[in-house]
Scaffold this motif. Structure first.
Motif, PDB file in Angstrom:
ATOM      1  N   GLY A  52      13.135  62.278 -11.961  1.00  0.00           N
ATOM      2  CA  GLY A  52      13.448  62.883 -13.317  1.00  0.00           C
ATOM      3  C   GLY A  52      13.013  61.798 -14.286  1.00  0.00           C
ATOM      4  N   ASN A  53      12.233  61.016 -14.274  1.00  0.00           N
ATOM      5  CA  ASN A  53      11.472  60.324 -15.377  1.00  0.00           C
ATOM      6  C   ASN A  53      10.149  60.783 -15.711  1.00  0.00           C
ATOM      7  N   PRO A  54       9.751  61.758 -16.477  1.00  0.00           N
ATOM      8  CA  PRO A  54       8.335  62.066 -16.558  1.00  0.00           C
ATOM      9  C   PRO A  54       7.486  60.938 -17.056  1.00  0.00           C
ATOM     10  N   CYS A  55       6.510  61.040 -16.256  1.00  0.00           N
ATOM     11  CA  CYS A  55       5.210  60.105 -16.815  1.00  0.00           C
ATOM     12  C   CYS A  55       3.927  60.705 -16.759  1.00  0.00           C
ATOM     13  N   SER A  56       2.955  60.075 -17.263  1.00  0.00           N
ATOM     14  CA  SER A  56       1.496  60.418 -17.505  1.00  0.00           C
ATOM     15  C   SER A  56       0.755  59.341 -16.746  1.00  0.00           C
ATOM     16  N   ILE A  57      -0.457  59.402 -16.341  1.00  0.00           N
ATOM     17  CA  ILE A  57      -1.321  58.500 -15.594  1.00  0.00           C
ATOM     18  C   ILE A  57      -2.659  58.641 -16.020  1.00  0.00           C
ATOM     19  N   LEU A  58      -3.082  57.692 -16.658  1.00  0.00           N
ATOM     20  CA  LEU A  58      -4.614  57.591 -17.141  1.00  0.00           C
ATOM     21  C   LEU A  58      -5.489  56.689 -16.225  1.00  0.00           C
ATOM     22  N   VAL A  59      -6.283  57.104 -15.600  1.00  0.00           N
ATOM     23  CA  VAL A  59      -7.192  56.332 -14.711  1.00  0.00           C
ATOM     24  C   VAL A  59      -8.520  56.316 -15.546  1.00  0.00           C
ATOM     25  N   THR A  60      -8.917  54.809 -15.641  1.00  0.00           N
ATOM     26  CA  THR A  60      -9.921  54.741 -16.363  1.00  0.00           C
ATOM     27  C   THR A  60     -10.819  53.666 -16.002  1.00  0.00           C
ATOM     28  N   GLY A  61     -12.178  53.609 -16.161  1.00  0.00           N
ATOM     29  CA  GLY A  61     -13.206  52.631 -15.627  1.00  0.00           C
ATOM     30  C   GLY A  61     -14.785  52.817 -15.641  1.00  0.00           C
ATOM     31  N   GLU A  62     -15.538  51.926 -15.399  1.00  0.00           N
ATOM     32  CA  GLU A  62     -16.962  52.046 -15.430  1.00  0.00           C
ATOM     33  C   GLU A  62     -17.265  53.126 -14.468  1.00  0.00           C
ATOM     34  N   ALA A  63     -18.307  53.715 -14.617  1.00  0.00           N
ATOM     35  CA  ALA A  63     -18.842  54.924 -13.514  1.00  0.00           C
ATOM     36  C   ALA A  63     -19.076  54.370 -12.343  1.00  0.00           C
ATOM     37  N   GLY A  64     -19.029  54.677 -11.173  1.00  0.00           N
ATOM     38  CA  GLY A  64     -19.068  54.192  -9.819  1.00  0.00           C
ATOM     39  C   GLY A  64     -18.090  53.486  -9.150  1.00  0.00           C
ATOM     40  N   LEU A  65     -16.832  53.247  -9.939  1.00  0.00           N
ATOM     41  CA  LEU A  65     -15.842  52.463  -9.507  1.00  0.00           C
ATOM     42  C   LEU A  65     -14.731  53.016  -8.170  1.00  0.00           C
ATOM     43  N   GLY A  66     -14.953  54.343  -8.315  1.00  0.00           N
ATOM     44  CA  GLY A  66     -14.121  55.087  -7.381  1.00  0.00           C
ATOM     45  C   GLY A  66     -12.881  55.934  -7.908  1.00  0.00           C
ATOM     46  N   LYS A  67     -13.201  56.131  -8.989  1.00  0.00           N
ATOM     47  CA  LYS A  67     -12.025  56.791 -10.023  1.00  0.00           C
ATOM     48  C   LYS A  67     -11.784  58.366  -9.316  1.00  0.00           C
ATOM     49  N   SER A  68     -12.840  59.228  -9.200  1.00  0.00           N
ATOM     50  CA  SER A  68     -12.649  60.294  -8.658  1.00  0.00           C
ATOM     51  C   SER A  68     -12.134  60.444  -7.081  1.00  0.00           C
ATOM     52  N   ARG A  69     -12.658  59.192  -6.289  1.00  0.00           N
ATOM     53  CA  ARG A  69     -12.209  59.022  -4.830  1.00  0.00           C
ATOM     54  C   ARG A  69     -10.794  58.820  -4.739  1.00  0.00           C
ATOM     55  N   LEU A  70     -10.401  57.947  -5.722  1.00  0.00           N
ATOM     56  CA  LEU A  70      -8.784  57.451  -6.000  1.00  0.00           C
ATOM     57  C   LEU A  70      -8.062  58.887  -6.284  1.00  0.00           C
ATOM     58  N   ILE A  71      -8.523  59.615  -7.012  1.00  0.00           N
ATOM     59  CA  ILE A  71      -7.775  60.901  -7.362  1.00  0.00           C
ATOM     60  C   ILE A  71      -7.831  61.855  -6.396  1.00  0.00           C
ATOM     61  N   LEU A  72      -8.607  61.913  -5.580  1.00  0.00           N
ATOM     62  CA  LEU A  72      -9.014  62.637  -4.365  1.00  0.00           C
ATOM     63  C   LEU A  72      -7.725  62.179  -3.240  1.00  0.00           C
ATOM     64  N   GLU A  73      -7.757  61.009  -3.159  1.00  0.00           N
ATOM     65  CA  GLU A  73      -7.078  60.359  -2.185  1.00  0.00           C
ATOM     66  C   GLU A  73      -5.530  60.938  -2.681  1.00  0.00           C
ATOM     67  N   PHE A  74      -5.087  60.433  -3.781  1.00  0.00           N
ATOM     68  CA  PHE A  74      -3.682  60.828  -4.468  1.00  0.00           C
ATOM     69  C   PHE A  74      -3.548  62.273  -4.235  1.00  0.00           C
ATOM     70  N   GLU A  75      -4.463  63.109  -4.386  1.00  0.00           N
ATOM     71  CA  GLU A  75      -4.016  64.742  -4.435  1.00  0.00           C
ATOM     72  C   GLU A  75      -3.785  65.054  -2.829  1.00  0.00           C
ATOM     73  N   HIS A  76      -4.698  64.599  -2.069  1.00  0.00           N
ATOM     74  CA  HIS A  76      -4.423  64.693  -0.791  1.00  0.00           C
ATOM     75  C   HIS A  76      -2.846  64.018  -0.222  1.00  0.00           C
ATOM     76  N   TRP A  77      -2.604  63.104  -0.565  1.00  0.00           N
ATOM     77  CA  TRP A  77      -1.205  62.458  -0.298  1.00  0.00           C
ATOM     78  C   TRP A  77      -0.156  63.471  -1.093  1.00  0.00           C
ATOM     79  N   ILE A  78      -0.252  63.952  -2.310  1.00  0.00           N
ATOM     80  CA  ILE A  78       0.478  64.931  -2.673  1.00  0.00           C
ATOM     81  C   ILE A  78       0.729  66.108  -1.682  1.00  0.00           C
ATOM     82  N   LYS A  79      -0.159  66.584  -1.215  1.00  0.00           N
ATOM     83  CA  LYS A  79      -0.042  67.887  -0.446  1.00  0.00           C
ATOM     84  C   LYS A  79       0.837  67.651   0.612  1.00  0.00           C
ATOM     85  N   THR A  80       0.984  66.342   1.112  1.00  0.00           N
ATOM     86  CA  THR A  80       1.900  66.147   2.120  1.00  0.00           C
ATOM     87  C   THR A  80       3.394  65.784   1.829  1.00  0.00           C
ATOM     88  N   GLN A  81       3.782  65.939   0.777  1.00  0.00           N
ATOM     89  CA  GLN A  81       4.977  65.852   0.008  1.00  0.00           C
ATOM     90  C   GLN A  81       5.576  67.270   0.077  1.00  0.00           C
TER      91      GLN A  81
END
Length: 92
Positions: free
Chosen positions: A28-57
């Motif tokens: 019940g505690n709303p939140c937002s998340i901002l993922v930042t970083g230089e190109a090539g650090l794996g931001k997209s991959r991190l989000i993809l893994e998180f979205e896969h984890w969410i699907k298991t919930q």
């Protein structure tokens, strides 16, 4: 390369931070998340893994994503516009 699966490497701490934020939002505690970083650090991959984890919930989950682009930085509320346009399918 299409069809080649890769594993996320070295981002377990960041993934756990996303999972913790998700659990906080579930309580019940709303939140937002901002993922930042230089190109090539794996931001997209991190989000993809998180979205896969969410699907298991259990339960329905809405994930809204937006990508900040320099060309849109001059638009008022450009990132929010991108967020909602992508979610609702607004055209330019």
């Amino acid at each position: 390369i299409d069809g080649v699966q890769t594993r996320m490497v070295g981002r377990d701490e960041e993934l756990q931070a996303l999972i913790n934020a998700f659990r906080k939002a579930q309580s019940g505690n709303p939140c937002s998340i901002l993922v930042t970083g230089e190109a090539g650090l794996g931001k997209s991959r991190l989000i993809l893994e998180f979205e896969h984890w969410i699907k298991t919930q259990a339960g329905p989950v809405k994930v809204l994503r937006a990508r900040a682009e320099e060309s849109r930085s001059v638009l008022p509320f450009g990132l929010l516009r991108e967020l909602f346009a992508g979610y609702f399918g607004f055209l330019e």
